[in-house]
Design a protein around this motif. Structure first.
Motif, PDB file in Angstrom:
ATOM      1  N   VAL A 113      -3.250  -0.911  -7.877  1.00  0.00           N
ATOM      2  CA  VAL A 113      -3.088  -1.248  -9.188  1.00  0.00           C
ATOM      3  C   VAL A 113      -2.251  -0.108  -9.837  1.00  0.00           C
ATOM      4  O   VAL A 113      -2.409   1.048  -9.340  1.00  0.00           O
ATOM      5  CB  VAL A 113      -4.461  -1.189  -9.946  1.00  0.00           C
ATOM      6  CG1 VAL A 113      -4.200  -1.122 -11.393  1.00  0.00           C
ATOM      7  CG2 VAL A 113      -5.254  -2.434  -9.719  1.00  0.00           C
TER       8      VAL A 113
ATOM      9  N   SER B 272       0.839  -1.383   0.011  1.00  0.00           N
ATOM     10  CA  SER B 272       0.117   0.124  -0.080  1.00  0.00           C
ATOM     11  C   SER B 272       0.950   1.343  -0.027  1.00  0.00           C
ATOM     12  O   SER B 272       1.748   1.398   0.877  1.00  0.00           O
ATOM     13  CB  SER B 272      -0.885  -0.005   1.381  1.00  0.00           C
ATOM     14  OG  SER B 272      -1.790   1.114   1.247  1.00  0.00           O
ATOM     15  N   ARG B 273       0.258   2.001  -0.857  1.00  0.00           N
ATOM     16  CA  ARG B 273       1.401   3.240  -1.124  1.00  0.00           C
ATOM     17  C   ARG B 273       0.868   4.553  -0.372  1.00  0.00           C
ATOM     18  O   ARG B 273       1.385   5.144   0.622  1.00  0.00           O
ATOM     19  CB  ARG B 273       1.637   3.733  -2.534  1.00  0.00           C
ATOM     20  CG  ARG B 273       2.609   4.975  -2.782  1.00  0.00           C
ATOM     21  CD  ARG B 273       2.890   5.011  -4.179  1.00  0.00           C
ATOM     22  NE  ARG B 273       2.804   6.273  -4.629  1.00  0.00           N
ATOM     23  CZ  ARG B 273       3.322   6.883  -5.678  1.00  0.00           C
ATOM     24  NH1 ARG B 273       3.898   5.948  -6.643  1.00  0.00           N
ATOM     25  NH2 ARG B 273       3.064   8.001  -6.325  1.00  0.00           N
ATOM     26  N   THR B 274      -0.531   4.753  -0.461  1.00  0.00           N
ATOM     27  CA  THR B 274      -1.057   5.843   0.241  1.00  0.00           C
ATOM     28  C   THR B 274      -2.229   5.481   1.328  1.00  0.00           C
ATOM     29  O   THR B 274      -3.079   6.440   1.930  1.00  0.00           O
ATOM     30  CB  THR B 274      -1.825   6.720  -0.946  1.00  0.00           C
ATOM     31  OG1 THR B 274      -2.756   5.834  -1.455  1.00  0.00           O
ATOM     32  CG2 THR B 274      -0.879   7.290  -1.868  1.00  0.00           C
TER      33      THR B 274
ATOM     34  N   THR C  75      -7.094  -2.723  -4.581  1.00  0.00           N
ATOM     35  CA  THR C  75      -7.604  -1.436  -4.707  1.00  0.00           C
ATOM     36  C   THR C  75      -7.279  -0.629  -6.003  1.00  0.00           C
ATOM     37  O   THR C  75      -5.947  -0.775  -6.282  1.00  0.00           O
ATOM     38  CB  THR C  75      -7.422  -0.478  -3.563  1.00  0.00           C
ATOM     39  OG1 THR C  75      -6.059   0.056  -3.416  1.00  0.00           O
ATOM     40  CG2 THR C  75      -7.795  -1.196  -2.221  1.00  0.00           C
TER      41      THR C  75
ATOM     42  N   THR D 189      -5.049   0.088   0.499  1.00  0.00           N
ATOM     43  CA  THR D 189      -4.905  -1.155   0.728  1.00  0.00           C
ATOM     44  C   THR D 189      -4.663  -1.690   1.921  1.00  0.00           C
ATOM     45  O   THR D 189      -5.254  -2.843   2.425  1.00  0.00           O
ATOM     46  CB  THR D 189      -3.896  -1.657  -0.598  1.00  0.00           C
ATOM     47  OG1 THR D 189      -3.941  -1.104  -1.675  1.00  0.00           O
ATOM     48  CG2 THR D 189      -4.184  -3.155  -0.586  1.00  0.00           C
TER      49      THR D 189
HETATM   50  C1  LIG Z   1       1.459   5.584 -10.283  1.00  0.00           C
HETATM   51  C2  LIG Z   1       0.000   5.086  -9.919  1.00  0.00           C
HETATM   52  C3  LIG Z   1      -0.574   4.467 -11.032  1.00  0.00           C
HETATM   53  C4  LIG Z   1      -2.093   4.169 -10.758  1.00  0.00           C
HETATM   54  N1  LIG Z   1      -2.538   3.230 -11.870  1.00  0.00           N
HETATM   55  C5  LIG Z   1      -3.934   3.014 -12.014  1.00  0.00           C
HETATM   56  C6  LIG Z   1      -4.536   2.166 -13.007  1.00  0.00           C
HETATM   57  O1  LIG Z   1      -3.884   1.946 -13.898  1.00  0.00           O
HETATM   58  N2  LIG Z   1      -5.697   2.127 -12.780  1.00  0.00           N
HETATM   59  C7  LIG Z   1      -6.578   2.554 -11.853  1.00  0.00           C
HETATM   60  O2  LIG Z   1      -7.579   2.306 -11.800  1.00  0.00           O
HETATM   61  N3  LIG Z   1      -5.826   3.166 -10.670  1.00  0.00           N
HETATM   62  C8  LIG Z   1      -4.624   3.392 -11.019  1.00  0.00           C
HETATM   63  N4  LIG Z   1      -3.993   4.246  -9.751  1.00  0.00           N
HETATM   64  C9  LIG Z   1      -4.702   4.507  -8.528  1.00  0.00           C
HETATM   65  C10 LIG Z   1      -4.568   3.562  -7.324  1.00  0.00           C
HETATM   66  O3  LIG Z   1      -4.431   2.030  -7.645  1.00  0.00           O
HETATM   67  C11 LIG Z   1      -5.429   3.664  -6.193  1.00  0.00           C
HETATM   68  O4  LIG Z   1      -5.469   4.792  -5.784  1.00  0.00           O
HETATM   69  C12 LIG Z   1      -5.015   2.669  -4.977  1.00  0.00           C
HETATM   70  O5  LIG Z   1      -6.243   2.729  -4.203  1.00  0.00           O
HETATM   71  C13 LIG Z   1      -3.935   3.140  -4.194  1.00  0.00           C
HETATM   72  O6  LIG Z   1      -3.593   2.176  -3.060  1.00  0.00           O
HETATM   73  P1  LIG Z   1      -2.751   2.353  -1.785  1.00  0.00           P
HETATM   74  O7  LIG Z   1      -3.403   3.771  -1.057  1.00  0.00           O
HETATM   75  O8  LIG Z   1      -2.961   1.247  -1.150  1.00  0.00           O
HETATM   76  O9  LIG Z   1      -1.533   2.970  -2.276  1.00  0.00           O
HETATM   77  C14 LIG Z   1      -2.799   4.497  -9.882  1.00  0.00           C
HETATM   78  C15 LIG Z   1      -2.158   5.266  -8.710  1.00  0.00           C
HETATM   79  C16 LIG Z   1      -0.691   5.574  -8.878  1.00  0.00           C
HETATM   80  C17 LIG Z   1      -0.092   6.431  -7.738  1.00  0.00           C
END
Ligand SMILES: Cc1cc2nc3c(=O)[nH]c(=O)nc-3n(C[C@H](O)[C@H](O)[C@H](O)COP(=O)(O)O)c2cc1C
Length: 168
Positions: free
Chosen positions: A52, A9-11, A78, A14
């Motif tokens: 993703v 999870s980056r932000t 997510t 997840t």
């Molecule tokens: C670099 C980057 C690429 C992403 N690519 C996609 C994508 O291809 N499709 C999508 O629906 N969301 C995409 N997202 C949105 C993230 O998947 C979504 O915000 C996710 O919930 C982040 O999870 P986290 O808070 O656990 O890091 C992307 C976000 C980032 C930062």
């Protein structure tokens, strides 16, 4: 059925889903981020979560998914897009093919997750012909995503994984 819940999870989206799944897992289960590289050997079931990144499981999660051997596996993810969209379905399918064939894939769960404001700011600068430029549809999508994962998503995540346990 001891479960290892492992997530990337980056932000934080997840991680929230991972915590909700861990909450309903039996005693003796464990939760850890993929960056800790937790051993899955002592667990019967691995619940693996990723975000993703450009249509694929994020890189750290990919590396972990490919390592899991001889386990029952449930995936969760997510993404910014709608969870019942074709894009979401394609992303999950790509993750599923990364699970080694000697594992037993039990099921999956998908939640929408808010997109980081920094990323949306970058999209604002894109030319109108770019696939991620902020069209009214994409603005609406980001607005819908901004409240997720919400309490209902977290409850659904727990229920989906309880159902997977019940199936085994
Ligand atoms: C670099 C980057 C690429 C992403 N690519 C996609 C994508 O291809 N499709 C999508 O629906 N969301 C995409 N997202 C949105 C993230 O998947 C979504 O915000 C996710 O919930 C982040 O999870 P986290 O808070 O656990 O890091 C992307 C976000 C980032 C930062």
């Amino acid at each position: 059925m001891r479960t290892l819940v492992v997530y990337s999870s980056r932000t934080g989206n997840t991680k929230k889903v991972a915590d909700a799944i861990y909450e309903v897992m039996p005693e003796g289960s464990k939760i850890a981020p993929v960056k800790d590289d937790p051993s899955f050997e002592d667990y019967d079931f691995v619940a693996l979560g990723f975000w993703v990144d450009k249509g694929l499981p994020d890189k750290k999660a990919q590396e972990y998914i490919r390592m899991i051997k001889g386990k029952k596996v449930g995936l969760f993810m997510t993404l910014g897009a709608d969870p019942d969209s074709e894009h979401a379905n394609d992303c999950m399918k790509r993750a599923e093919v990364m699970v080694r064939s000697d594992n037993d894939l039990i099921g999956h769960f998908i939640s929408q997750g808010k997109v980081a404001p920094k990323l949306i700011k970058m999209f604002e600068k894109l030319p109108p012909d770019h696939p991620h430029s902020l069209t009214p549809e994409r603005v609406a999508l980001h607005e819908r995503a901004s409240t997720h994962p919400d309490q209902e998503d977290l409850r659904n995540a727990g229920d989906a994984f309880k159902d997977m346990l019940a199936k085994m």
